[in-house]
Design an enzyme around this catalytic site. Structure first.
Site, PDB file in Angstrom:
ATOM      1  N   ARG A   1      -1.174  -2.807 -18.922  1.00 51.03           N
ATOM      2  CA  ARG A   1      -2.491  -2.118 -18.550  1.00 51.03           C
ATOM      3  C   ARG A   1      -2.442  -0.885 -17.660  1.00 51.03           C
ATOM      4  NH1 ARG A   1      -6.872  -3.349 -21.387  1.00 51.03           N
ATOM      5  NH2 ARG A   1      -5.458  -4.889 -22.465  1.00 51.03           N
TER       6      ARG A   1
ATOM      7  N   GLU B   1      -0.544   4.856  -0.592  1.00 51.62           N
ATOM      8  CA  GLU B   1      -1.441   5.831  -0.847  1.00 51.62           C
ATOM      9  C   GLU B   1      -0.343   7.159  -0.679  1.00 51.62           C
ATOM     10  OE1 GLU B   1      -4.987   5.829   1.263  1.00 51.62           O
ATOM     11  OE2 GLU B   1      -5.426   4.089   0.291  1.00 51.62           O
TER      12      GLU B   1
ATOM     13  N   ASP C   1      -6.245  13.029 -25.361  1.00 54.89           N
ATOM     14  CA  ASP C   1      -6.105  11.833 -24.809  1.00 54.89           C
ATOM     15  C   ASP C   1      -5.436  11.042 -25.804  1.00 54.89           C
ATOM     16  OD1 ASP C   1      -6.714   9.135 -24.610  1.00 54.89           O
ATOM     17  OD2 ASP C   1      -8.702   9.385 -24.014  1.00 54.89           O
TER      18      ASP C   1
ATOM     19  N   LYS D   1      -1.579  -0.601 -25.305  1.00 56.25           N
ATOM     20  CA  LYS D   1      -1.622  -0.186 -26.849  1.00 56.25           C
ATOM     21  C   LYS D   1      -0.306  -0.067 -27.334  1.00 56.25           C
ATOM     22  CE  LYS D   1      -6.090   1.887 -26.118  1.00 56.25           C
ATOM     23  NZ  LYS D   1      -6.484   2.471 -24.579  1.00 56.25           N
TER      24      LYS D   1
ATOM     25  N   THR E   1      -3.080   5.726 -22.111  1.00 55.09           N
ATOM     26  CA  THR E   1      -2.754   4.594 -21.579  1.00 55.09           C
ATOM     27  C   THR E   1      -1.396   3.897 -21.568  1.00 55.09           C
ATOM     28  OG1 THR E   1      -3.696   3.289 -23.513  1.00 55.09           O
ATOM     29  CG2 THR E   1      -5.545   3.464 -21.572  1.00 55.09           C
TER      30      THR E   1
ATOM     31  N   TYR F   1       0.847  -1.088  -0.076  1.00 47.81           N
ATOM     32  CA  TYR F   1      -0.098   0.122  -0.037  1.00 47.81           C
ATOM     33  C   TYR F   1       0.964   1.271  -0.010  1.00 47.81           C
ATOM     34  CZ  TYR F   1      -5.046  -0.471   0.112  1.00 47.81           C
ATOM     35  OH  TYR F   1      -6.276  -0.770  -0.344  1.00 47.81           O
TER      36      TYR F   1
HETATM   37  N1  DSN Z   1     -11.287   0.292 -25.265  1.00 45.96           N
HETATM   38  C1  DSN Z   1     -10.166   1.050 -25.828  1.00 45.96           C
HETATM   39  C2  DSN Z   1     -10.084   0.497 -27.239  1.00 45.96           C
HETATM   40  O1  DSN Z   1     -10.269  -0.514 -27.638  1.00 45.96           O
HETATM   41  O2  DSN Z   1      -9.773   1.593 -27.938  1.00 45.96           O
HETATM   42  C3  DSN Z   1     -10.098   2.381 -25.566  1.00 45.96           C
HETATM   43  O3  DSN Z   1      -9.918   2.702 -24.274  1.00 45.96           O
END
Ligand code: DSN
Length: 426
Positions: free
Chosen positions: A240, A53, A205, A234, A231, A51
């Site tokens: 993630r 925080e 974003d 990707k 994120t 933890y």
């Molecule tokens: N759900 C994601 C995507 O597949 O693009 C975006 O957050």
């Protein structure tokens, strides 16, 4: 065999099957990727027990000296990678990063004094936006008075003059740029000009394109936006999770809204994995990897066009393409299910001005980050376009679909993935 298979065979079986699925199938979901073994190791580490925080050097728990080290490394590497003034690596996801960004700039603590909800402009979900860009069933659509911009019906790309006119009319306090299904390069300088013209904050974003931005292949939003969210999976090929970059003026408010505003304890094992992934992204070979993602996306889009599919916006500059299936007389839902049977993993997607509902959709969104990680190249993209077309053409012939699945297995076995995990058998 891993320990888990002796202790919990039910879960171990599912883990093994998922590893086998990822290894044997062709992964074309544009938002997915395959992390490296070091990233996987950090994520599966004992830092999950801690933890913490607060932030490095200012925590609400003892024993944080080592998670402080990894969190500081992650922050420093994120700043270096994107040339950002400040970074917060604690958001558990892109959605939480977006929530913290909106709140940091629009200050909900002051809303009771206002007679109306703040006006926010974001890209319509059915034109490539995201739930957190103002969909009515998402927190963003509930808390804000959302106004959506769309793509131009002719070009299927942004018409910045039109977006400016819309902004002048609705006078947003914040504009969010960025998309989860927009195949062309976005012009962040133009978004900044629009935001300045109407006195709005600009949030970008960049979740989908973060890897391309890090490698300098896509223009960066960092010089223009008040806050950039992302994120870390990707194209960026990390664990993630979420990330926020901002100018030093907004840092205090961003930190306050990530913790304690939106989240409690940070996921320090994931933050350690983010540090590892950012370290990988700082290496020269990451740039080559990102270049290859785009080369493959262009090759796949061209090969699919030759097979008679229509590319939304005429093609791609990025890692993804939107395929209009109407020339093949099949819906996105049916195509997704059929392709899955052949071991080709994709997601159905609405196309701009789609006559179908989102759950049916007229399109597919395809992306090349995962297959490029496997070291596939343009020749394989050509083969994959042919296989996709054959599946759709022979949709009523299960025997042909089985044969195509065999070809998919042959192709993927030539580009092995997570062999040691499969050998270990969980
Ligand atoms: N759900 C994601 C995507 O597949 O693009 C975006 O957050």
């Amino acid at each position: 065999m891993g320990i888990i298979s002796k202790i919990d065979p039910e879960v171990a079986d599912a883990l093994y099957s998922e590893t086998k699925r990822q290894s044997e199938n062709l992964e074309l979901i544009a938002s997915e990727n395959f992390v490296s073994q070091p990233v996987l190791e950090a994520m599966g580490s004992i830092m999950t027990n801690k933890y913490a925080e607060g932030y490095p050097g200012r925590r609400y728990y003892g024993g944080c000296q080592f998670v402080d080290v990894t969190e500081k490394i992650a922050r420093d590497r994120a700043k270096e990678l994107f040339n950002a003034e400040r970074a917060n690596v604690q958001p558990h996801s892109g959605s939480q990063a977006n929530m913290a960004a909106y709140f940091a700039l629009l200050k909900p603590e002051e809303w009771p004094e206002q007679s109306k909800k703040p006006v926010v402009m974001g890209l319509d979900l059915s034109h490539g936006g995201h739930l957190t860009h103002g969909h009515p069933i998402n927190f963003s659509g509930v808390f804000f008075n959302m106004v959506h911009y769309t793509v131009d019906p002719e070009t299927e790309q942004f018409d910045y003059k039109q977006i400016l006119e819309q902004a002048k009319q609705c006078q947003p306090q914040l504009i969010i740029a960025g998309a989860s299904a927009y195949p062309r390069e976005m012009d962040f300088m133009k978004f900044k000009e629009i935001a300045d013209e109407v006195g709005a904050f600009l949030v970008v974003d960049m979740a989908h394109i973060a890897g391309l931005v890090a490698a300098g292949i896509h223009n960066s939003p960092v010089p223009y936006a008040d806050v950039v969210t992302s994120t870390t999976h990707k194209t960026l090929r990390g664990p993630r999770g979420g990330l926020i970059l901002c100018t030093k003026d907004h840092y205090k408010s961003v930190n306050r809204w990530v913790f304690p505003g939106v989240q409690g304890g940070p996921l320090e094992h994931v933050i350690a994995a983010k540090a590892v992934a950012f370290g990988e992204a700082l290496k020269p070979e990451f740039k080559t990897y990102q270049e290859n993602i785009v080369i493959n996306a262009k090759a796949l889009a061209e090969a699919l066009t030759e097979q008679g599919f229509r590319m939304v916006a005429g093609g791609t500059d990025t890692h993804l393409m939107l395929v209009d299936l109407r020339p093949k007389n099949i819906t996105g839902k049916d195509a997704e299910e059929l392709l899955d049977k052949a071991g080709i993993t994709v997601n159905k997607n609405t196309i701009p001005f789609d006559p179908e509902k989102p759950f049916i959709a007229s399109g597919l969104r395809l992306g090349t980050p995962s297959l490029t990680t496997r070291k596939m190249g343009p020749a394989e993209m050509k083969t994959i376009a042919r296989l996709i077309d054959e599946v759709i053409t022979h949709r009523d012939d299960p025997q042909i679909i089985d044969k195509i699945q065999q070809q998919v297995k042959e192709l993927t076995s030539a580009f092995p993935l997570y062999l040691n995990l499969l050998e270990r058998g969980y």
